[in-house]
Write an enzyme that holds these catalytic residues in place. Sequence first.
Site, short mmCIF file in Angstrom:
data_model
loop_
_atom_site.label_atom_id
_atom_site.label_comp_id
_atom_site.label_asym_id
_atom_site.label_seq_id
_atom_site.Cartn_x
_atom_site.Cartn_y
_atom_site.Cartn_z
N GLY A 197 0.82 -1.19 0.00
CA GLY A 197 0.00 0.00 0.00
C GLY A 197 0.86 1.25 0.00
O GLY A 197 2.06 1.20 0.26
N CYS A 198 0.23 2.38 -0.30
CA CYS A 198 0.98 3.63 -0.40
C CYS A 198 1.48 4.10 0.97
O CYS A 198 2.67 4.39 1.13
CB CYS A 198 0.13 4.71 -1.07
SG CYS A 198 -1.58 4.81 -0.46
#
Length: 412
Positions: free
Chosen positions: A215-216
């Site tokens: 994920g970011c």
Amino acid sequence: MTSSTAAPARAGLAPQNGIAGYNSKPFAGFMLKTAQQIRPLSLRVRGSAASSQRKLFSPKAAAAKSGDVVRIAVLGASGYTGAEIVRILANHPQFDIKVMTADRKAGEQFGSVFPHLISQDLPRLVAIKDADFSSVDAVFCCLPHGTTQEIIKGLPRHLKIVDLSADFRLCDINEYAEWYGHSHRAPELQEEAVYGLTELNRDGIRNARLVANPGCYPTSIQLPLVPLVKSKLIKLTNIIIDAKSGVSGAGRGAKEANLYTEIAEGIQSYGITSHRHVPEIEQGLTDAALSKVTISFTPHLMCMKRGMQSTMYVELESGVTASDLYEHLKSTYEGEEFVKLLHGSSAPRTSHVAGSNYCLMNVYEDRIPGRAIIISVIDNLVKGASGQAIQNLNLMMGLPENMGLQYQPLFP
């Protein structure tokens, strides 16, 4: 906790003369029959703080010596991450998109959905059920969370897959069920999935068939914190993370909360104490520490299109200084192309990574004795999603890791 601006002499810990050693060699993986032969270098174990030198990749040189084309399918191509895959691959000399799916846009030309990419010669969008994978070597899966597991389970086994959803990021399927509200639908695939935080898990990635792209928020947080936790430079308790993201991180779907009038001229917290990236971050830090790590994490939505900043407040181990944190991160990432420590008191800004695969970071001494502040920034759609996915697939296909990723940040 509270903090204020540090005095100039204490704020930035980087040496003013900068960091040397970024002429680095591409990492070589095991070779597939479609991959260009590259001389292998030293290997690294998962989470290793070691960093090997890699030669910068030249698109012109690679195009002249290019090997066989790697045929690509992009599933969920009508979303932001799918479009970003297409944009970046326009500069990739060996990845060629052959299949693009978008169930609600099936039959349309990609340039009609994203006019900024109309110049690209791309196949027409099709529904997933109509996709032909017989002439494909690898897949980027850009589908929403919760829909990916069964689709990937039905794909041919010969395909290399990078999944950009959260469906294979958590090793514990029970933890997945707790945070995502339903049981894992492909537990046998979860056992073979490799977590794709590229700089810290190259060996696992290059030998994988299925990679779970991080994920970011976890990317922006783990890149600075994992090496520090692994080297026992910071305490495992009272790690506080304040993170902010552009609206593109919420996806392209129409949502009331993302309307212009809802987000303009303001900032808002969300997912307070319950954001789904928490278990992913804690999994990485726990793995590095070999001991359970629990964090305090609050994300915020910013009125901007793209970009992400994570500000981390940490307690130092006895005898450790903020300068020690900086020097360790500098040593860890000195040979890395996409992770850079800033000089002096320079503060990382999201505008300095826009459109690029870079992560910029710096370390500051807190006014509170025994604490330090770490700031890192990424473009949430590139290093936080599509760029890192391409970086991972390059490794999986035995290609130079930075191939097609040398877009420089767009500024101003």
